[in-house]
Scaffold this motif. Structure first.
Motif, PDB file in Angstrom:
ATOM      1  N   CYS A  90       0.556  -1.067   0.100  1.00 21.15           N
ATOM      2  CA  CYS A  90      -0.134   0.142   0.041  1.00 21.15           C
ATOM      3  C   CYS A  90       0.828   1.181  -0.035  1.00 21.15           C
ATOM      4  CB  CYS A  90      -1.375   0.629   0.963  1.00 21.15           C
ATOM      5  SG  CYS A  90      -2.145   1.505   1.185  1.00 21.15           S
ATOM      6  N   GLU A  91       0.627   2.116  -0.575  1.00 18.56           N
ATOM      7  CA  GLU A  91       1.901   2.983  -1.116  1.00 18.56           C
ATOM      8  C   GLU A  91       0.827   4.266   0.294  1.00 18.56           C
ATOM      9  OE1 GLU A  91       0.983   4.441  -5.603  1.00 18.56           O
ATOM     10  OE2 GLU A  91       2.808   3.078  -6.392  1.00 18.56           O
ATOM     11  N   ARG A  92      -0.417   4.320   0.812  1.00 20.59           N
ATOM     12  CA  ARG A  92      -0.409   5.549   1.459  1.00 20.59           C
ATOM     13  C   ARG A  92       0.097   4.706   3.120  1.00 20.59           C
ATOM     14  NH1 ARG A  92      -6.781   6.310   0.515  1.00 20.59           N
ATOM     15  NH2 ARG A  92      -5.765   7.485  -1.932  1.00 20.59           N
ATOM     16  N   CYS A  93      -0.291   3.765   3.256  1.00 25.10           N
ATOM     17  CA  CYS A  93      -0.083   3.143   4.982  1.00 25.10           C
ATOM     18  C   CYS A  93       1.094   2.376   4.605  1.00 25.10           C
ATOM     19  CB  CYS A  93      -0.870   2.894   5.768  1.00 25.10           C
ATOM     20  SG  CYS A  93      -1.903   0.781   4.643  1.00 25.10           S
ATOM     21  N   GLY A  94       1.664   2.358   3.680  1.00 23.04           N
ATOM     22  CA  GLY A  94       3.169   1.194   3.652  1.00 23.04           C
ATOM     23  C   GLY A  94       2.741  -0.499   4.063  1.00 23.04           C
ATOM     24  N   GLN A  95       1.199  -0.669   4.504  1.00 21.43           N
ATOM     25  CA  GLN A  95       1.329  -2.256   4.763  1.00 21.43           C
ATOM     26  C   GLN A  95       1.466  -2.830   3.574  1.00 21.43           C
ATOM     27  OE1 GLN A  95      -3.024  -2.356   5.351  1.00 21.43           O
ATOM     28  NE2 GLN A  95      -2.694  -4.873   5.237  1.00 21.43           N
TER      29      GLN A  95
END
Length: 136
Positions: A90-95
């Protein structure tokens, strides 16, 4: 000396500390971030972290994410026997979610065979936005 015993690995102190840092983290960590987190445990040089990471990757306990130049603890026990591993990042949260797909692995193996390419291992990194971030 590290030995594989019934699937278990006897880790050195440094390997255990690095593995612990990755296991506690909810996102991928760079070697330098790991070094910063473990300075109080006697880590002074990046080489100490890289040596531990190399062994953990070799043991199949940790994966390197090429696109991020970072590492994650394996969340899919036994995947080191898989020829193809896929990561959704995920490019937003890094998950990072790890998955395997046998149909995809077979298709990639056939493509390689058709090109007379001796495929050894495939790592696929999918970049996008996870479900939680999409609805947030």
């Amino acid at each position: 000396m590290n030995e594989h015993v019934h699937g278990a690995v006897d880790l050195t102190k440094n390997q255990s500390l690095v593995m612990g840092a990755l296991t506690r983290s909810k996102e991928p960590l760079s070697a330098y971030t790991i070094l910063d987190q473990l300075r109080d445990n006697g880590f002074r040089a990046p080489l100490q972290v890289y040596r531990a990471l190399d062994k953990l990757v070799e043991f199949g306990l940790v994966h390197r994410l090429e696109s991020l130049n970072a590492f994650v603890a394996c969340r899919h026990p036994g995947c080191d026997g898989d020829d193809t591993i896929t990561f959704m990042i995920c490019e937003r949260c890094g998950q990072v979610n790890e998955l395997t797909d046998n149909a995809l692995a077979k298709r990639l193996k056939l493509l390689a065979e058709d090109a007379s390419f001796a495929l050894k291992k495939t790592t696929i990194e999918l970049r996008g936005i996870c479900r939680r971030c999409q609805i947030a």
